[in-house]
Design a protein around this motif. Structure first.
Motif, PDB file in Angstrom:
ATOM      1  N   GLY A 136       0.835  -1.214   0.000  1.00  0.00           N
ATOM      2  CA  GLY A 136       0.000   0.000   0.000  1.00  0.00           C
ATOM      3  C   GLY A 136       0.865   1.258   0.000  1.00  0.00           C
ATOM      4  O   GLY A 136       0.608   2.217  -0.734  1.00  0.00           O
ATOM      5  N   MET A 137       1.901   1.245   0.815  1.00  0.00           N
ATOM      6  CA  MET A 137       2.791   2.420   0.885  1.00  0.00           C
ATOM      7  C   MET A 137       3.534   2.616  -0.442  1.00  0.00           C
ATOM      8  O   MET A 137       3.736   3.736  -0.900  1.00  0.00           O
ATOM      9  CB  MET A 137       3.800   2.257   2.033  1.00  0.00           C
ATOM     10  N   GLU A 138       3.930   1.492  -1.049  1.00  0.00           N
ATOM     11  CA  GLU A 138       4.626   1.609  -2.352  1.00  0.00           C
ATOM     12  C   GLU A 138       3.696   2.181  -3.414  1.00  0.00           C
ATOM     13  O   GLU A 138       4.102   3.020  -4.219  1.00  0.00           O
ATOM     14  CB  GLU A 138       5.151   0.236  -2.776  1.00  0.00           C
ATOM     15  N   MET A 139       2.438   1.730  -3.390  1.00  0.00           N
ATOM     16  CA  MET A 139       1.474   2.259  -4.361  1.00  0.00           C
ATOM     17  C   MET A 139       1.284   3.765  -4.172  1.00  0.00           C
ATOM     18  O   MET A 139       1.175   4.532  -5.125  1.00  0.00           O
ATOM     19  CB  MET A 139       0.134   1.507  -4.199  1.00  0.00           C
ATOM     20  N   ASN A 140       1.264   4.195  -2.915  1.00  0.00           N
ATOM     21  CA  ASN A 140       1.032   5.614  -2.620  1.00  0.00           C
ATOM     22  C   ASN A 140       2.294   6.465  -2.727  1.00  0.00           C
ATOM     23  O   ASN A 140       2.218   7.689  -2.642  1.00  0.00           O
ATOM     24  CB  ASN A 140       0.513   5.762  -1.175  1.00  0.00           C
ATOM     25  N   LYS A 141       3.450   5.808  -2.880  1.00  0.00           N
ATOM     26  CA  LYS A 141       4.714   6.497  -2.568  1.00  0.00           C
ATOM     27  C   LYS A 141       4.893   7.867  -3.250  1.00  0.00           C
ATOM     28  O   LYS A 141       5.253   8.849  -2.597  1.00  0.00           O
ATOM     29  CB  LYS A 141       5.916   5.598  -2.906  1.00  0.00           C
ATOM     30  N   GLU A 142       4.608   7.947  -4.531  1.00  0.00           N
ATOM     31  CA  GLU A 142       4.846   9.237  -5.212  1.00  0.00           C
ATOM     32  C   GLU A 142       4.028  10.348  -4.553  1.00  0.00           C
ATOM     33  O   GLU A 142       4.486  11.482  -4.423  1.00  0.00           O
ATOM     34  CB  GLU A 142       4.490   9.140  -6.702  1.00  0.00           C
ATOM     35  N   ALA A 143       2.802   9.992  -4.106  1.00  0.00           N
ATOM     36  CA  ALA A 143       1.925  11.021  -3.525  1.00  0.00           C
ATOM     37  C   ALA A 143       2.285  11.348  -2.079  1.00  0.00           C
ATOM     38  O   ALA A 143       1.936  12.425  -1.580  1.00  0.00           O
ATOM     39  CB  ALA A 143       0.469  10.547  -3.607  1.00  0.00           C
ATOM     40  N   ILE A 144       2.969  10.426  -1.394  1.00  0.00           N
ATOM     41  CA  ILE A 144       3.174  10.639   0.054  1.00  0.00           C
ATOM     42  C   ILE A 144       4.656  10.697   0.438  1.00  0.00           C
ATOM     43  O   ILE A 144       4.974  10.640   1.621  1.00  0.00           O
ATOM     44  CB  ILE A 144       2.456   9.541   0.891  1.00  0.00           C
ATOM     45  N   LYS A 145       5.542  10.814  -0.539  1.00  0.00           N
ATOM     46  CA  LYS A 145       6.949  10.666  -0.140  1.00  0.00           C
ATOM     47  C   LYS A 145       7.428  11.780   0.783  1.00  0.00           C
ATOM     48  O   LYS A 145       8.240  11.532   1.666  1.00  0.00           O
ATOM     49  CB  LYS A 145       7.877  10.439  -1.327  1.00  0.00           C
ATOM     50  N   ASP A 146       6.885  12.985   0.623  1.00  0.00           N
ATOM     51  CA  ASP A 146       7.265  14.057   1.557  1.00  0.00           C
ATOM     52  C   ASP A 146       6.811  13.716   2.978  1.00  0.00           C
ATOM     53  O   ASP A 146       7.506  13.996   3.952  1.00  0.00           O
ATOM     54  CB  ASP A 146       6.611  15.387   1.151  1.00  0.00           C
ATOM     55  N   ARG A 147       5.627  13.117   3.050  1.00  0.00           N
ATOM     56  CA  ARG A 147       5.079  12.770   4.373  1.00  0.00           C
ATOM     57  C   ARG A 147       5.897  11.633   5.006  1.00  0.00           C
ATOM     58  O   ARG A 147       6.180  11.649   6.196  1.00  0.00           O
ATOM     59  CB  ARG A 147       3.604  12.342   4.249  1.00  0.00           C
ATOM     60  N   LEU A 148       6.249  10.653   4.195  1.00  0.00           N
ATOM     61  CA  LEU A 148       7.067   9.552   4.724  1.00  0.00           C
ATOM     62  C   LEU A 148       8.428  10.078   5.178  1.00  0.00           C
ATOM     63  O   LEU A 148       8.963   9.661   6.209  1.00  0.00           O
ATOM     64  CB  LEU A 148       7.247   8.452   3.676  1.00  0.00           C
ATOM     65  N   ALA A 149       8.978  11.017   4.396  1.00  0.00           N
ATOM     66  CA  ALA A 149      10.289  11.572   4.763  1.00  0.00           C
ATOM     67  C   ALA A 149      10.179  12.340   6.078  1.00  0.00           C
ATOM     68  O   ALA A 149      11.055  12.250   6.949  1.00  0.00           O
ATOM     69  CB  ALA A 149      10.793  12.488   3.645  1.00  0.00           C
ATOM     70  N   SER A 150       9.094  13.073   6.233  1.00  0.00           N
ATOM     71  CA  SER A 150       8.939  13.832   7.483  1.00  0.00           C
ATOM     72  C   SER A 150       8.729  12.887   8.666  1.00  0.00           C
ATOM     73  O   SER A 150       9.243  13.117   9.773  1.00  0.00           O
ATOM     74  CB  SER A 150       7.822  14.861   7.296  1.00  0.00           C
ATOM     75  N   LEU A 151       8.040  11.767   8.439  1.00  0.00           N
ATOM     76  CA  LEU A 151       7.884  10.766   9.507  1.00  0.00           C
ATOM     77  C   LEU A 151       9.245  10.156   9.849  1.00  0.00           C
ATOM     78  O   LEU A 151       9.568   9.935  11.024  1.00  0.00           O
ATOM     79  CB  LEU A 151       6.901   9.677   9.049  1.00  0.00           C
ATOM     80  N   CYS A 152      10.040   9.922   8.818  1.00  0.00           N
ATOM     81  CA  CYS A 152      11.391   9.380   9.023  1.00  0.00           C
ATOM     82  C   CYS A 152      12.196  10.332   9.922  1.00  0.00           C
ATOM     83  O   CYS A 152      12.884   9.900  10.855  1.00  0.00           O
ATOM     84  CB  CYS A 152      12.080   9.186   7.671  1.00  0.00           C
ATOM     85  N   ASP A 153      12.083  11.648   9.667  1.00  0.00           N
ATOM     86  CA  ASP A 153      12.821  12.618  10.480  1.00  0.00           C
ATOM     87  C   ASP A 153      12.428  12.524  11.957  1.00  0.00           C
ATOM     88  O   ASP A 153      13.253  12.716  12.847  1.00  0.00           O
ATOM     89  CB  ASP A 153      12.543  14.055   9.988  1.00  0.00           C
ATOM     90  N   ILE A 154      11.153  12.249  12.193  1.00  0.00           N
ATOM     91  CA  ILE A 154      10.682  12.194  13.589  1.00  0.00           C
ATOM     92  C   ILE A 154      11.095  10.876  14.254  1.00  0.00           C
ATOM     93  O   ILE A 154      11.559  10.848  15.389  1.00  0.00           O
ATOM     94  CB  ILE A 154       9.140  12.358  13.628  1.00  0.00           C
TER      95      ILE A 154
END
Ligand SMILES: NC(=O)c1ccc[n+]([C@@H]2O[C@H](COP(=O)([O-])OP(=O)(O)OC[C@H]3O[C@@H](n4cnc5c(N)ncnc54)[C@H](O)[C@@H]3O)[C@@H](O)[C@H]2O)c1
Ligand SMILES: [Zn+2]
Length: 387
Positions: free
Chosen positions: A289-307
């Protein structure tokens, strides 16, 4: 990010040990016509219900106990429960158990003493009101149901699970007592914590995430990402289990403030038709699911990674998004959840049913950052049907 932010919360939440006496403090504020306890046979067997019953007996609180609740119940099973308890007068329902027990309690608390059924709530729960106070004692770590406005039931004739939504389902008192998860068996810990993690990550990456849901979802994600494998591999690590319990609660708060999406929408038909446990079906679909969404949510995933992993701060946005997705995949392996749908009896010929049914989950899909086409949904399911 949506402009309007809100949180909807249970009235009182305690975290710690020996919390049972909080029930007496709460009941002292009620007229107290009696208490109904909902639980299931697994909880009785695990010895988690006895301290509660001892407390009620010693405190001379009149109670009736229902232990015959089914995991992941259908709406008719909850109606049967409602019928069984209809004659017992009570002000308060105590639910001690996982999401299945709490969801059943939520529905009964809205229906007791009315001439309505769960089917009526499936059709329209917008005007429902609470008829009994509710005290929730979660024993998995977990669905976060203790903090959500949802109750999930199976609709057998459609072979799908359905979320009934009402603000009136928020409980009056929540006891997050670590004693209840100290001996949580490993497979249940794994599946319920993966469910909680998917709540946090889906809510953080949802279209309708807000500054408030982000704060809660990221705290929950950090607690679970950092502790799930430790808690799974070392049952003696009580701090890790406590972290999962709190993370799961935050996941529930985040669901109400934001919303689950791709993983849960595609997961419901797997629960509905193949009776795959909710946390397991989410774990199977999580990475895809995350891979399917990745292009649309990569900024959000990156910000989660920072936290969650500030030590990875020098990575690019793309690398951080991949890092989070890889972590999800690693964790699913480390907590030993099989990820091939075929192992659960799903066949290629079931694909149309799964896709049609997932696309019907419009409430959840409306929270998804990427607009999913039928082909997208086919691709996600196919990627978890390996052979
Ligand atoms: N309302 C919500 O917001 C929400 C959110 C997510 C999931 N759900 C729903 O919750 C249900 C799943 O709940 P769940 O994952 O908590 O599992 P569950 O309530 O179905 O329980 C699974 C099994 O674990 C056993 N168990 C629970 N705690 C235990 C403990 N401490 N020790 C030993 N055994 C224990 C139970 O006896 C049961 O046999 C599904 O129906 C799902 O759709 C609801
Ligand atoms: Zn869930």
């Amino acid at each position: 990010m949506a402009a309007q932010a809100f949180l909807k919360l249970p009235q009182r939440v305690y975290l710690g040990e020996n919390l049972i006496r909080k029930i007496g403090d709460f009941l002292a504020t009620k007229k107290n016509k009696g208490v109904m306890v909902f639980t299931d046979p697994g909880l009785v067997k695990a010895g988690l219900v006895k301290p509660l019953e001892d407390y009620l007996i010693n405190s001379e609180i009149s109670y009736k106990i229902e232990t015959d609740l089914k995991p992941e119940p259908s709406y008719t099973e909850v109606d049967n429960l409602l019928e069984r308890v209809s004659k017992f007068e009570c002000d308060t329902i105590i639910a001690i158990g996982g999401g299945s027990v709490m969801d059943a309690a939520k529905l009964v608390s809205l229906l007791k003493g009315t001439n309505k059924s769960v089917k009526d709530l499936i059709d329209d729960a917008s005007t429902a009101t609470k008829k009994c106070s509710t005290i929730f004692i979660p024993t998995t770590a977990g669905t976060g149901s203790e903090a959500t406005i949802n109750a999930i039931v199976l609709i057998p004739e459609k072979q799908v699970k359905f979320g009934i939504v009402s603000d009136a389902m928020l409980p009056d008192l929540v006891l997050l007592d670590v004693d209840n998860v100290k001996n949580l068996p490993k497979p249940i810990l794994a599946s319920s914590a993966m469910d909680a993690l998917s709540h946090c990550v889906e809510c953080y990456t949802a279209k309708n995430a807000t500054v408030m849901s982000d704060g809660i979802a990221s705290m929950g994600a950090k607690l679970i990402f950092r502790n799930i494998v430790k808690a799974y591999q070392n049952p003696e690590d009580i701090e890790a289990r406590e972290a999962l319990q709190l993370g799961a609660f935050y996941g529930g708060v985040a669901i109400t403030a934001s919303g689950t999406n791709i993983v849960h929408a595609l997961s419901y038909p797997l629960g509905g038709k193949f009776h795959i446990a909710h946390g397991v079906s989410n774990a199977i679909l999580f990475k895809a699911g995350m891979e399917m969404n990745k292009e649309a949510i990569k900024d959000r995933l990156a910000s989660l990674c920072d936290i969650v992993w500030p030590e990875e701060g020098s990575k690019s946005v793309e690398e951080k998004a991949d890092f989070v997705i890889d972590k999800i995949s690693e964790i699913v392996k480390e907590v030993e959840i099989p990820t091939d749908l075929k192992k659960f009896g799903v066949k290629d010929s079931d694909l149309d049913f799964l896709v049609d049914s997932a696309l019907e989950q419009k409430r959840l899909l409306s929270h998804n950052m990427k607009n999913l086409t039928r082909e997208d949904v086919v691709r996600v399911y196919k990627s978890v049907m390996e052979n």
